[in-house]
Enzyme design. Structure first.
Site: not given
Length: 395
Positions: A135, A220, A249
């Site tokens: 994801f 990531d 984030k």
């Protein structure tokens, strides 16, 4: 409020039936005054808790000065942000964006351009190897290399240039790398897939393979980075430094969206003015908040809390797994994927039952729930949250 929201917003999310009005630390309060323990932390965007005073003060101070210049002009927070973030990562150069998906898109563009300009891959033939169950976001390019039908279906035609291999399978990765491969893009821990931790030695093997074959290793760390797993970066658990970090984030502290690609001058140096950018990327407000995040991480306090509380979390969840009502527990640091025996309910049903008891978590992939409280959560509150899970399961 929920009915009005359903009437006037696109149904691209399926939130739990709660309407939050205020939040502080690890706790949120709804419009009726009921408090809930946040055990999701905005998918790690809120690592430092809701309303963190240092971050709010940094934002307020910057709001009175300047919030946006666009990259048409320099501003006085940009150089320090890039310098400090590069130092935190042990890298040289930063390319700031806003959201995690934008940062992943930036990493893809960087790898391709590096492949053509530096590695010498023929134009239009660059390939990037990714892992199944990944994801990385929801843009059309990113869903093109997703194996999740829910994220991918009906959004074609898909962007070519990606090779998908099983996550954690080093042999399959080795077979997939060709002379036209420019990068391997991986999550050191797969969050959306259920907090999947790769086999021991996998990340180190990826680092060795990519270095040997002249391929960029892109990590990531949007969810796994910046303290969540008990280290600044999840790659550190295997002593690995990738060629490129993709961050987001928690970099914005849950205050503003901030993301970045961080790498060497040799890699990010392939860009020339006009070839990539963002009006809001690296804006003064974002830089001010992110600088405070970086300062907090430099202390090591939050990484240590995640490591210590994470050890306790996994020990307690391990006891639940022994009851047979939890079939598997995975994770690292203050982050866990908990597979519930389907006989006791789906992940959504368990999440709704926890909501009734004042705990907020979110399901993924059927009977899995994710636990990722803010790193500022107290041990007592964490234990209380786990007690509610035990009560829901009758364990």
């Amino acid at each position: 409020m929920i009915a009005v929201s359903d009437e006037h917003s696109a149904h691209n999310y399926h939130p739990l039936p709660v309407v939050i009005a205020t939040a502080d630390g690890a706790w949120m309060t709804d419009v009726e005054g009921r408090r809930y323990l946040d055990m999701l932390a905005g998918y790690s965007a809120l690592n430092f808790g809701h309303g963190n005073k240092r971050l709010i003060d940094a934002a307020k101070a910057q709001l009175d000065r300047v919030t946006l210049t666009s990259r048409a002009f320099h501003h006085d927070r940009f150089a320090e942000f890039c310098t400090q973030l590069a130092a935190l990562c042990g890298m040289e150069t930063v390319l700031p964006m806003n959201t995690g998906a934008e940062a992943v898109e930036t990493a893809v563009k960087t790898a391709r351009k590096w492949g053509y300009r530096v590695k010498g891959v023929p134009d239009g033939q660059a390939r990037i190897v990714v892992a199944s169950d990944n994801f990385h976001g929801r843009t059309t390019t990113i869903v093109s290399f997703s194996t999740d039908p829910e994220a991918r279906a009906d959004f074609g035609p898909y962007t070519p240039g990606f090779d998908i291999v099983p996550y954690g399978d080093l042999a399959a990765l080795r077979d997939a790398v060709t002379e036209n491969t420019v990068a391997v893009l991986l999550e050191p821990v797969q969050g959306e897939a259920g907090v999947l931790v790769p086999p021991p030695g996998y990340l180190a093997g990826v680092r060795e393979l990519t270095r040997e074959r002249g391929v960029l290793f892109i990590a990531d760390e949007i969810q796994s980075g910046l303290g969540r797993t008990g280290r600044t970066f999840a790659c550190e658990h295997e002593g690995v430094v990738p060629d490129m970090y993709v961050l987001g984030k928690a970099l914005g502290g849950g205050v503003v969206p901030v993301s970045a690609v961080v790498s060497s001058r040799a890699v990010l140096g392939v860009f020339r003015p006009g070839e990539h950018g963002s009006t809001f990327g690296g804006n003064p407000l974002a830089c001010a908040v992110a600088l405070e995040v970086i300062a907090m991480l430099r202390s090591g306090e939050f990484q240590q809390r995640a490591a210590e509380l994470g050890e306790h979390l996994h020990a307690e969840l391990g006891l639940l797994a022994g009851t047979g009502k939890v079939t598997e527990v995975r994770g690292r640091g203050l982050w866990a994927g908990v597979d519930i025996d389907p006989a006791y309910g789906t992940g959504r049903e368990i999440s709704e039952k926890l909501l009734e008891r004042g705990v907020l978590v979110k399901d993924t992939h059927g009977s899995t729930i994710r636990i990722a409280p803010p790193l500022v959560v107290s041990k007592e509150d964490l234990d209380w949250g786990l007690d509610q899970l035990r009560a829901v399961l009758g364990a």
